[in-house]
Design a protein around this motif. Sequence first.
Motif, PDB file in Angstrom:
ATOM      1  N   MET A   1       0.842  -1.199   0.000  1.00  0.00           N
ATOM      2  CA  MET A   1       0.000   0.000   0.000  1.00  0.00           C
ATOM      3  C   MET A   1       0.879   1.253   0.000  1.00  0.00           C
ATOM      4  SD  MET A   1      -2.890   1.755   0.319  1.00  0.00           S
ATOM      5  CE  MET A   1      -4.228   0.694   0.854  1.00  0.00           C
ATOM      6  N   ILE A   2       0.650   2.137  -0.935  1.00  0.00           N
ATOM      7  CA  ILE A   2       1.293   3.446  -0.968  1.00  0.00           C
ATOM      8  C   ILE A   2       0.257   4.475  -0.540  1.00  0.00           C
ATOM      9  CG2 ILE A   2       2.352   5.206  -2.429  1.00  0.00           C
ATOM     10  CD1 ILE A   2       3.404   2.981  -4.210  1.00  0.00           C
ATOM     11  N   ASP A   3       0.585   5.254   0.478  1.00  0.00           N
ATOM     12  CA  ASP A   3      -0.334   6.245   1.036  1.00  0.00           C
ATOM     13  C   ASP A   3       0.411   7.577   1.104  1.00  0.00           C
ATOM     14  OD1 ASP A   3      -2.160   7.763   2.417  1.00  0.00           O
ATOM     15  OD2 ASP A   3      -2.097   6.563   4.248  1.00  0.00           O
ATOM     16  N   VAL A   4      -0.027   8.536   0.303  1.00  0.00           N
ATOM     17  CA  VAL A   4       0.686   9.806   0.156  1.00  0.00           C
ATOM     18  C   VAL A   4      -0.268  10.974   0.371  1.00  0.00           C
ATOM     19  CG1 VAL A   4       1.894  11.305  -1.494  1.00  0.00           C
ATOM     20  CG2 VAL A   4       2.384   8.858  -1.455  1.00  0.00           C
ATOM     21  N   ARG A   5       0.177  11.924   1.156  1.00  0.00           N
ATOM     22  CA  ARG A   5      -0.527  13.204   1.324  1.00  0.00           C
ATOM     23  C   ARG A   5       0.539  14.272   1.417  1.00  0.00           C
ATOM     24  NH1 ARG A   5      -2.917  17.287   0.900  1.00  0.00           N
ATOM     25  NH2 ARG A   5      -4.638  18.106   2.152  1.00  0.00           N
ATOM     26  N   PHE A  23      -3.205  10.552  -2.364  1.00  0.00           N
ATOM     27  CA  PHE A  23      -3.695   9.314  -2.976  1.00  0.00           C
ATOM     28  C   PHE A  23      -3.215   8.136  -2.142  1.00  0.00           C
ATOM     29  CE2 PHE A  23       0.329  10.294  -5.114  1.00  0.00           C
ATOM     30  CZ  PHE A  23       1.023   9.089  -5.045  1.00  0.00           C
ATOM     31  N   ALA A  24      -3.975   7.063  -2.213  1.00  0.00           N
ATOM     32  CA  ALA A  24      -3.617   5.816  -1.539  1.00  0.00           C
ATOM     33  C   ALA A  24      -4.041   4.673  -2.448  1.00  0.00           C
ATOM     34  CB  ALA A  24      -4.303   5.705  -0.182  1.00  0.00           C
ATOM     35  N   THR A  25      -3.176   3.683  -2.601  1.00  0.00           N
ATOM     36  CA  THR A  25      -3.469   2.594  -3.516  1.00  0.00           C
ATOM     37  C   THR A  25      -2.669   1.354  -3.161  1.00  0.00           C
ATOM     38  OG1 THR A  25      -3.438   1.913  -5.853  1.00  0.00           O
ATOM     39  CG2 THR A  25      -1.693   3.395  -5.117  1.00  0.00           C
ATOM     40  N   ASP A  26      -3.223   0.211  -3.494  1.00  0.00           N
ATOM     41  CA  ASP A  26      -2.489  -1.037  -3.379  1.00  0.00           C
ATOM     42  C   ASP A  26      -2.115  -1.586  -4.756  1.00  0.00           C
ATOM     43  OD1 ASP A  26      -4.954  -1.773  -4.324  1.00  0.00           O
ATOM     44  OD2 ASP A  26      -5.407  -3.199  -2.732  1.00  0.00           O
ATOM     45  N   ARG A  59       3.605   6.944   3.405  1.00  0.00           N
ATOM     46  CA  ARG A  59       3.662   5.636   4.058  1.00  0.00           C
ATOM     47  C   ARG A  59       3.740   4.554   2.998  1.00  0.00           C
ATOM     48  NH1 ARG A  59      -0.919   8.076   7.093  1.00  0.00           N
ATOM     49  NH2 ARG A  59      -0.011   9.078   8.946  1.00  0.00           N
ATOM     50  N   LEU A  60       4.557   3.568   3.264  1.00  0.00           N
ATOM     51  CA  LEU A  60       4.753   2.469   2.334  1.00  0.00           C
ATOM     52  C   LEU A  60       4.602   1.154   3.085  1.00  0.00           C
ATOM     53  CD1 LEU A  60       5.592   1.466  -0.488  1.00  0.00           C
ATOM     54  CD2 LEU A  60       7.975   1.622   0.269  1.00  0.00           C
ATOM     55  N   ASP A  61       3.534   0.424   2.771  1.00  0.00           N
ATOM     56  CA  ASP A  61       3.250  -0.849   3.444  1.00  0.00           C
ATOM     57  C   ASP A  61       3.294  -0.705   4.960  1.00  0.00           C
ATOM     58  OD1 ASP A  61       2.803  -2.230   1.090  1.00  0.00           O
ATOM     59  OD2 ASP A  61       4.897  -2.820   0.876  1.00  0.00           O
ATOM     60  N   GLY A  62       2.715   0.385   5.460  1.00  0.00           N
ATOM     61  CA  GLY A  62       2.645   0.611   6.898  1.00  0.00           C
ATOM     62  C   GLY A  62       3.885   1.262   7.498  1.00  0.00           C
ATOM     63  N   ARG A  63       4.939   1.396   6.720  1.00  0.00           N
ATOM     64  CA  ARG A  63       6.173   2.037   7.203  1.00  0.00           C
ATOM     65  C   ARG A  63       6.105   3.531   6.909  1.00  0.00           C
ATOM     66  NH1 ARG A  63      11.390   2.481   4.326  1.00  0.00           N
ATOM     67  NH2 ARG A  63      13.014   3.007   5.847  1.00  0.00           N
TER      68      ARG A  63
END
Length: 236
Positions: A1-5, A23-26, A59-63
């Motif tokens: 999962m990539i989660d960016v703000r 954006f957030a996406t798997d 955030r990348l895979d929860g990191r």
Amino acid sequence: MIDVRLQLSVSDARRRFDLDIAFATDAPFIALYGPSGAGKSLTLQAMAGLLPVRAGHVRLDGRTLLDTAAGVCLPPEARGVGYLFQQYALFPHLSVRDNIAFGLTSWRRRLAPEDAARVDALIESFGLGAMARSRPATLSGGQQQRVALARALACRPQVLLLDEPFAALHTTLRRELRAELRDLQRRLGIPAVIVSHDPDDVMALADEVFMLDGGGLQQSLRAGDPDLRAALERRS
């Protein structure tokens, strides 16, 4: 999962540009698409830690790589990011092998045996053995791209960021290298983010497309959506 703000501003004496994107996406391979000046490359640079961010997170895979609210901002070398620059940014005075090994060395130490073995494996994997001692100026555009991609992978990144990787290549080579890149990403199993304003790049590579303009996200579409090609051409 990539989660960016991300919220940030860049300016010079004449203009100021504000980026405000989330954006957030798997999806395993995503594209940031839009016209020149939309904020695509700035997004990549901020994700990699190369630009200061006013507010937001990555955030990348929860990191967590960045969280301004929590005071977290990992330096670029600690983010686990492989970055392929638009003009490849190869060091002209270094050989192919030394370019690939660059991120694994420092002025204090020589290449560790396990790192040397990884560099050799990448050289073999990318078909660069015959030119391992050559300088970048003697290579074709496709060969230079392979060197830059091998260097980006040498540090075992958790995400691969690609800034217009085919911009300097002719049509036939672009098609060939798109297929190579897609195959490589699938084999490695690491997420990739490509910046492009070429609909063919996006159609060939992306599982999900985020369309940017004016520093903001305008639309997102998944691969296979019947409206994707038309949406890309409208915004090209």
